[in-house]
Design a protein around this motif. Structure first.
Motif, short mmCIF file in Angstrom:
data_model
loop_
_atom_site.label_atom_id
_atom_site.label_comp_id
_atom_site.label_asym_id
_atom_site.label_seq_id
_atom_site.Cartn_x
_atom_site.Cartn_y
_atom_site.Cartn_z
N ASP A 189 -21.91 16.97 12.46
CA ASP A 189 -23.24 17.44 12.05
C ASP A 189 -23.42 18.89 12.49
O ASP A 189 -22.80 19.35 13.46
N ILE A 190 -24.28 19.61 11.76
CA ILE A 190 -24.62 20.99 12.12
C ILE A 190 -26.14 21.13 12.10
O ILE A 190 -26.78 20.82 11.09
N ALA A 191 -26.72 21.57 13.21
CA ALA A 191 -28.16 21.86 13.28
C ALA A 191 -28.33 23.37 13.36
O ALA A 191 -27.70 24.02 14.20
N ALA A 195 -33.75 31.62 15.68
CA ALA A 195 -33.64 32.17 17.03
C ALA A 195 -35.03 32.37 17.62
O ALA A 195 -36.02 32.53 16.90
N LEU A 196 -35.10 32.35 18.94
CA LEU A 196 -36.41 32.44 19.59
C LEU A 196 -37.09 33.78 19.31
O LEU A 196 -38.31 33.86 19.18
N MET A 197 -36.30 34.87 19.20
CA MET A 197 -36.92 36.18 19.07
C MET A 197 -36.42 36.99 17.87
O MET A 197 -37.18 37.74 17.28
N ALA A 198 -35.15 36.88 17.48
CA ALA A 198 -34.57 37.76 16.47
C ALA A 198 -34.71 37.19 15.06
O ALA A 198 -34.24 36.08 14.79
N PHE A 199 -35.34 37.94 14.17
CA PHE A 199 -35.60 37.51 12.80
C PHE A 199 -34.30 37.21 12.04
O PHE A 199 -34.23 36.27 11.26
N HIS A 200 -33.25 38.00 12.27
CA HIS A 200 -32.03 37.91 11.49
C HIS A 200 -30.97 37.01 12.12
O HIS A 200 -29.84 36.94 11.62
N LYS A 201 -31.32 36.33 13.19
CA LYS A 201 -30.35 35.46 13.86
C LYS A 201 -30.81 34.00 13.84
O LYS A 201 -32.01 33.72 13.81
N TRP A 202 -29.82 33.12 13.87
CA TRP A 202 -30.08 31.68 13.87
C TRP A 202 -29.26 31.03 14.97
O TRP A 202 -28.07 31.32 15.13
N ASP A 203 -29.90 30.16 15.73
CA ASP A 203 -29.18 29.36 16.72
C ASP A 203 -28.57 28.15 16.02
O ASP A 203 -29.13 27.65 15.03
N PHE A 204 -27.45 27.67 16.53
CA PHE A 204 -26.84 26.50 15.92
C PHE A 204 -26.20 25.59 16.96
O PHE A 204 -25.82 26.02 18.05
N ILE A 205 -26.11 24.31 16.61
CA ILE A 205 -25.38 23.31 17.39
C ILE A 205 -24.46 22.58 16.43
O ILE A 205 -24.93 21.97 15.46
N VAL A 206 -23.17 22.66 16.67
CA VAL A 206 -22.18 21.98 15.85
C VAL A 206 -21.67 20.77 16.63
O VAL A 206 -21.09 20.92 17.71
N ASN A 207 -21.91 19.58 16.11
CA ASN A 207 -21.37 18.36 16.71
C ASN A 207 -20.05 18.03 16.02
O ASN A 207 -20.02 17.86 14.80
N THR A 208 -18.97 17.98 16.78
CA THR A 208 -17.67 17.62 16.23
C THR A 208 -17.19 16.34 16.91
O THR A 208 -17.86 15.80 17.80
N ASN A 209 -16.02 15.87 16.49
CA ASN A 209 -15.48 14.65 17.10
C ASN A 209 -15.00 14.88 18.53
O ASN A 209 -14.79 13.92 19.27
N SER A 210 -14.88 16.15 18.95
CA SER A 210 -14.37 16.42 20.29
C SER A 210 -15.33 17.25 21.16
O SER A 210 -15.29 17.14 22.38
N ILE A 213 -20.77 22.29 20.19
CA ILE A 213 -20.63 23.75 20.28
C ILE A 213 -21.98 24.40 19.99
O ILE A 213 -22.61 24.13 18.96
N VAL A 214 -22.43 25.23 20.92
CA VAL A 214 -23.73 25.89 20.80
C VAL A 214 -23.50 27.39 20.64
O VAL A 214 -22.72 27.99 21.39
N GLY A 215 -24.18 27.99 19.67
CA GLY A 215 -23.98 29.42 19.46
C GLY A 215 -25.08 30.04 18.64
O GLY A 215 -26.15 29.44 18.42
N GLN A 216 -24.83 31.25 18.16
CA GLN A 216 -25.80 31.99 17.36
C GLN A 216 -25.05 32.77 16.28
O GLN A 216 -23.95 33.28 16.51
N ILE A 217 -25.67 32.85 15.10
CA ILE A 217 -25.06 33.58 13.98
C ILE A 217 -26.01 34.67 13.51
O ILE A 217 -27.23 34.47 13.45
N ASN A 218 -25.45 35.83 13.20
CA ASN A 218 -26.20 36.94 12.62
C ASN A 218 -26.16 36.80 11.10
O ASN A 218 -25.10 36.79 10.50
#
Length: 317
Positions: A189-191, A195-210, A213-218
């Motif tokens: 799954d991908i959520a 982002a809390l402050m930046a208009f052009h950024k998105w936080d994400f959580i990738v659930n994999t079988n192993s 992964i938590v990160g941010q994309i521009n």
């Protein structure tokens, strides 16, 4: 969104009535107060963060509560104004109340609009907790003097287009994240959250079988920044955590969390982390449960806002 921003949105909404936007106008005042009043659940803070976070954006944001709050506000205002149109003020006060819950649903936290019929939080997750575009549109509605059908139509079109753009940005971000990780992991799954402050950024959580992964994309250059890579917990650890009062609370509090299991000096330790909000190089909310070797709970704690804040949770409550 903070209560002041909600109040500004309420004032802006009242301009659609065709009447002057002013705090001396009971219709505007009712709409503004209504737009702030669902956050009255902050009184739960008197009993601590555990109780507050459990009830925040719950019953006070639900349709039955919005209806009752609107009646109370309208009745209260009727004592201070002459030539008072109760039904009209009530209608716009209710719209103000409803706007609060709807805008909360549009951000990453969500709200329980249908409570008590459903305890599930509705959440679209496309607006930041503070959104400058919504604020600008609200000020335009409040302060623009010569309002016409064309002006109102333009505001509504800009608002609708903005929401559509945010939805497209979120969809494209999710697609880029999936493309980035699909070759190295089996994605469950991908959520994607604003982002809390930046208009052009998105936080994400990738659930994999192993891993989780938590990160941010521009959104502009598709650059992905990986913040944390956490090994997926085994099902036994998840079941153990979910069978507790604290586990049930945490699962209702956040749909996206990680459980880590460890052993120290014959004790089993479960540490749970809310993966949604990452601030100052750490996550915002945590929980810890300590068991003896026979899986009897010794201690359990909720850590709101900081790992240094320990709120003991009694499992027999």
């Amino acid at each position: 969104m903070d209560p002041v921003t909600h109040g500004v949105i309420g004032l802006a909404l009242s301009s659609f009535s065709g009447e002057a936007v002013a705090l001396s106008n009971p219709l505007s005042l009712g709409c503004a107060i209504g737009a702030m009043v669902p956050d009255i659940d902050i009184v739960a803070k008197l009993k601590g963060d555990y109780v507050y976070l459990k009830h925040h954006r719950g019953i006070s944001h639900s349709l039955p509560s919005l209806f009752i709050s609107s009646l109370v506000i309208t009745k209260g205002l009727s004592y201070f104004f002459v030539d008072f149109n109760f039904l009209q003020v009530f209608l716009w006060t209710f719209l103000g109340c409803l706007s609060h819950t709807l805008f909360d649903i549009l951000n990453s936290y969500g709200a329980k609009l249908l409570m008590p019929f459903s305890k599930k939080k509705a959440m679209v997750g496309i607006l930041m907790l503070y959104d400058p575009v919504i604020t600008i549109l609200s000020f335009a509605l409040i302060f623009h003097r010569e309002k016409s059908i064309f002006f109102y139509g333009l505001i509504l079109i800009i608002f609708a287009l903005y929401l559509q753009i945010r939805l497209i940005m979120k969809k494209n971000a999710k697609k880029a994240i999936e493309e980035y990780y699909r070759h190295g992991y089996k994605i469950v799954d991908i959520a994607v959250l604003p982002a809390l402050m930046a208009f052009h950024k998105w936080d994400f959580i990738v659930n994999t079988n192993s891993h989780d992964i938590v990160g941010q994309i521009n959104s502009f250059n598709k650059k992905i920044t990986e913040r944390k890579k956490l090994k997926r917990p085994d099902q036994e650890a998840l079941n153990l955590f979910q069978s507790t009062n604290l586990g049930s609370y945490f699962e209702e509090f956040t749909p996206i969390y990680h459980v880590a299991k460890s052993k120290e000096m014959g004790r089993i330790i479960l540490k749970c982390t809310d993966l949604r909000y990452y601030l100052r190089n750490n996550f915002m909310h945590h929980a810890t449960i300590i068991y003896d070797e026979n899986q009897n709970i010794i201690k359990s704690f909720f850590h709101p806002y900081s790992l240094r804040k320990n709120i003991p949770i009694a499992e027999e409550e």
